[in-house]
Every structure is written in C-alpha cells, then in structure tokens.
Design a protein around this motif. Structure first.
Motif, PDB file in Angstrom:
ATOM      1  N   MET A   1       0.831  -1.202   0.000  1.00 41.92           N
ATOM      2  CA  MET A   1       0.000   0.000   0.000  1.00 41.92           C
ATOM      3  C   MET A   1       0.869   1.258   0.000  1.00 41.92           C
ATOM      4  N   LEU A   2       1.916   1.243   0.804  1.00 44.59           N
ATOM      5  CA  LEU A   2       2.849   2.370   0.847  1.00 44.59           C
ATOM      6  C   LEU A   2       3.517   2.553  -0.512  1.00 44.59           C
ATOM      7  N   ALA A   3       3.925   1.451  -1.114  1.00 53.85           N
ATOM      8  CA  ALA A   3       4.598   1.518  -2.413  1.00 53.85           C
ATOM      9  C   ALA A   3       3.685   2.123  -3.473  1.00 53.85           C
ATOM     10  N   GLY A   4       2.441   1.703  -3.488  1.00 59.31           N
ATOM     11  CA  GLY A   4       1.505   2.247  -4.462  1.00 59.31           C
ATOM     12  C   GLY A   4       1.304   3.735  -4.286  1.00 59.31           C
ATOM     13  N   TYR A   5       1.235   4.171  -3.032  1.00 58.74           N
ATOM     14  CA  TYR A   5       1.045   5.601  -2.767  1.00 58.74           C
ATOM     15  C   TYR A   5       2.278   6.397  -3.184  1.00 58.74           C
ATOM     16  N   VAL A   6       3.456   5.904  -2.827  1.00 58.45           N
ATOM     17  CA  VAL A   6       4.694   6.612  -3.147  1.00 58.45           C
ATOM     18  C   VAL A   6       4.861   6.737  -4.657  1.00 58.45           C
ATOM     19  N   ARG A   7       4.601   5.663  -5.388  1.00 54.94           N
ATOM     20  CA  ARG A   7       4.770   5.698  -6.838  1.00 54.94           C
ATOM     21  C   ARG A   7       3.773   6.644  -7.498  1.00 54.94           C
ATOM     22  N   GLY A   8       2.540   6.621  -7.020  1.00 50.95           N
ATOM     23  CA  GLY A   8       1.534   7.520  -7.574  1.00 50.95           C
ATOM     24  C   GLY A   8       1.842   8.983  -7.280  1.00 50.95           C
ATOM     25  N   HIS A   9       2.288   9.255  -6.060  1.00 53.19           N
ATOM     26  CA  HIS A   9       2.633  10.620  -5.658  1.00 53.19           C
ATOM     27  C   HIS A   9       3.812  11.139  -6.471  1.00 53.19           C
ATOM     28  N   ALA A  10       4.816  10.290  -6.654  1.00 48.83           N
ATOM     29  CA  ALA A  10       5.988  10.690  -7.427  1.00 48.83           C
ATOM     30  C   ALA A  10       5.618  10.996  -8.876  1.00 48.83           C
ATOM     31  N   GLU A  11       4.759  10.184  -9.444  1.00 44.05           N
ATOM     32  CA  GLU A  11       4.343  10.400 -10.835  1.00 44.05           C
ATOM     33  C   GLU A  11       3.594  11.726 -10.979  1.00 44.05           C
ATOM     34  N   GLU A  12       2.729  12.029 -10.009  1.00 41.03           N
ATOM     35  CA  GLU A  12       1.989  13.283 -10.075  1.00 41.03           C
ATOM     36  C   GLU A  12       2.924  14.471  -9.937  1.00 41.03           C
ATOM     37  N   GLU A  13       3.868  14.388  -9.013  1.00 43.87           N
ATOM     38  CA  GLU A  13       4.815  15.489  -8.834  1.00 43.87           C
ATOM     39  C   GLU A  13       5.628  15.723 -10.105  1.00 43.87           C
ATOM     40  N   GLU A  14       6.169  14.659 -10.671  1.00 45.11           N
ATOM     41  CA  GLU A  14       7.073  14.808 -11.808  1.00 45.11           C
ATOM     42  C   GLU A  14       6.359  15.252 -13.081  1.00 45.11           C
ATOM     43  N   ASN A  15       5.119  14.811 -13.262  1.00 52.84           N
ATOM     44  CA  ASN A  15       4.405  15.102 -14.504  1.00 52.84           C
ATOM     45  C   ASN A  15       3.536  16.354 -14.443  1.00 52.84           C
ATOM     46  N   VAL A  16       3.142  16.767 -13.221  1.00 57.81           N
ATOM     47  CA  VAL A  16       2.225  17.898 -13.089  1.00 57.81           C
ATOM     48  C   VAL A  16       2.821  19.003 -12.216  1.00 57.81           C
ATOM     49  N   TRP A  17       3.144  18.680 -10.973  1.00 56.68           N
ATOM     50  CA  TRP A  17       3.531  19.698 -10.008  1.00 56.68           C
ATOM     51  C   TRP A  17       4.878  20.337 -10.333  1.00 56.68           C
ATOM     52  N   PHE A  18       5.904  19.517 -10.589  1.00 53.76           N
ATOM     53  CA  PHE A  18       7.237  20.066 -10.827  1.00 53.76           C
ATOM     54  C   PHE A  18       7.287  20.946 -12.074  1.00 53.76           C
ATOM     55  N   PRO A  19       6.742  20.501 -13.214  1.00 52.02           N
ATOM     56  CA  PRO A  19       6.782  21.382 -14.393  1.00 52.02           C
ATOM     57  C   PRO A  19       6.059  22.705 -14.163  1.00 52.02           C
ATOM     58  N   ALA A  20       4.922  22.665 -13.461  1.00 57.29           N
ATOM     59  CA  ALA A  20       4.173  23.899 -13.195  1.00 57.29           C
ATOM     60  C   ALA A  20       4.982  24.839 -12.310  1.00 57.29           C
ATOM     61  N   ALA A  21       5.634  24.302 -11.297  1.00 49.63           N
ATOM     62  CA  ALA A  21       6.424  25.132 -10.389  1.00 49.63           C
ATOM     63  C   ALA A  21       7.679  25.655 -11.071  1.00 49.63           C
ATOM     64  N   GLN A  22       8.322  24.810 -11.857  1.00 45.70           N
ATOM     65  CA  GLN A  22       9.561  25.211 -12.518  1.00 45.70           C
ATOM     66  C   GLN A  22       9.336  26.356 -13.502  1.00 45.70           C
ATOM     67  N   ALA A  23       8.129  26.423 -14.043  1.00 45.36           N
ATOM     68  CA  ALA A  23       7.815  27.443 -15.038  1.00 45.36           C
ATOM     69  C   ALA A  23       7.852  28.861 -14.462  1.00 45.36           C
ATOM     70  N   ILE A  24       7.720  28.998 -13.139  1.00 41.61           N
ATOM     71  CA  ILE A  24       7.691  30.337 -12.548  1.00 41.61           C
ATOM     72  C   ILE A  24       8.926  30.643 -11.702  1.00 41.61           C
ATOM     73  N   LEU A  25       9.886  29.718 -11.654  1.00 42.12           N
ATOM     74  CA  LEU A  25      11.097  29.931 -10.868  1.00 42.12           C
ATOM     75  C   LEU A  25      12.309  30.074 -11.781  1.00 42.12           C
TER      76      LEU A  25
END
Length: 220
Positions: free
Chosen positions: A168-192
């Motif tokens: 269960m932990l592994a599934g959460y970590v992998r899903g969270h990492a995918e969301e960060e790398e594909n959505v959150w990080f690019p959006a944040a990097q665009a303004i920094l």
C-alpha cells in the motif's frame, strides 16, 4: 518509533506576478551533479543490488532531464527513483533481518525526502498564486504518507500484514511521485528562475542531511 511530524508551511501568499518580480539569486553550481544517478547502498546479507535496480535509477535520471527538470526538481526526481529501488528491494526480501535493514533504509529515505520538501521546497511555492494550490495539496499528501509509514513502522517485519502494508505504501509513493514529476514540478519550474532552482537544491540537500541524521538509528 516514528515521531509525529506535521508538514506546516508558513508563507505569505503573493500575487502571481511575483514570479516575474522575484528573480532570486544569480545562478550557481548545484551542490549535486545533475547528471550523476545516485543509488543508496541496497546491499543485503544475501548479495549486492540488482542490475535492474541500478538501471531504474539511471533511466529515471535520463527521463527527468528529457522532461526538462532542473535544479531541485531534478534532484527530487532522482530521489524518487532511489525510493522506488528501495521499495523493490524491500518487497522482494523475505528474510527478517534483511527485511528489517531494508525497511530502515527506506523509512529514512522517504521521511528525509518528504520532510525536507515540506521545510524548503513547498513553502516557496506557497508564496505564488500560481502554485499555492499545489503546495496545499502536497501538505495533505505528506500527512497521508506519514500515516502510511507509521502503519508499517508499528508492525513486526514477520507480521503477515507487513507485505500488504508495504504494498500500500509503495503504491502511494509511486503515484505521488508520478503526479509530482508530470504535473507539479513542471508547473512550479515554469515560474522559478534557474538561480532559485539551484538555491533550493542546495538548501533542500542541506536540510535533508540534518533530517536524515535525526532519523538514522544510532550506531554503537
């Protein structure tokens, strides 16, 4: 035992235009070689880390660079790959002593990564209107991750429930990492700016080192 931790971020919300008005410090050499794929020592009593685990980290690093991630976001993506390798090692380990050592490494890696993010990276994103919501979403995700880690930590490694909770932990970590790398990080990097990304990288790694020192078991 896992110590309670709250991902509390205190920062004044700014206007989206702050991203343009706040250029940050001038570019500097990162404290981490962004082209070096790092891998924790996964060696157990029964042998060395598999080639597949090392390859996974190399592939993730190449992929992150291909996606244009830079500075702290490249470092975070590389650490996601390291965590994935540690998770794979833990899930494939049956011997109690090796499983306990593998879990200890994974726990320190996950908590030091997440807590340093909470203290350094996301408070910065909280300042900008464009990434304020992402920072708040991460605060919630960090709390869920702490709970999942706490559940595994409370179990004996020989408990029949241990593999299920790790999965269960592994599934959460992998899903969270995918969301960060594909959505959150690019959006944040665009303004920094690049300078700010490098500054965050250095501060993140310094903070993570301090957190890791507190989490690692004392050595006699």
């Amino acid at each position: 035992m896992l110590q309670p931790f709250a991902c509390n971020m205190h920062a004044k919300k700014s206007n989206p235009s702050d991203a343009v008005l706040d250029p940050g410090p001038p570019p500097r050499v990162s404290s981490v070689d962004p082209f070096a794929a790092t891998l924790p020592d996964l060696r157990q009593a029964h042998g060395a880390p598999s080639l597949a685990a090392k390859t996974a980290v190399v592939i993730k690093s190449v992929t992150a660079r291909a996606q244009g991630l830079r500075g702290v976001f490249l470092t975070l993506a590389q650490q996601h790959a390291e965590a994935a390798a540690l998770l794979a090692a833990l899930e494939s380990t049956l011997e109690p002593h090796a499983r306990r050592e593998s879990w200890t490494r994974l726990r320190v890696a996950l908590l030091s990564h997440e807590r340093a993010e909470c203290e350094v990276v996301y408070p910065t994103l909280l300042r900008f209107g464009l990434t304020h919501q992402l920072a708040r979403a991460h605060e919630h995700a960090a709390g869920e991750l702490e709970e999942l880690i706490g559940t595994v930590e409370r179990l004996d490694v020989r408990d029949a429930r241990f593999p299920r909770e790790v999965a269960m932990l592994a599934g959460y970590v992998r899903g969270h990492a995918e969301e960060e790398e594909n959505v959150w990080f690019p959006a944040a990097q665009a303004i920094l700016t690049d300078g700010r990304l490098e500054q965050l990288d250095a501060t993140f790694l310094e903070t993570q080192g301090l957190v890791r020192a507190e989490l690692e078991p004392a050595r006699s």
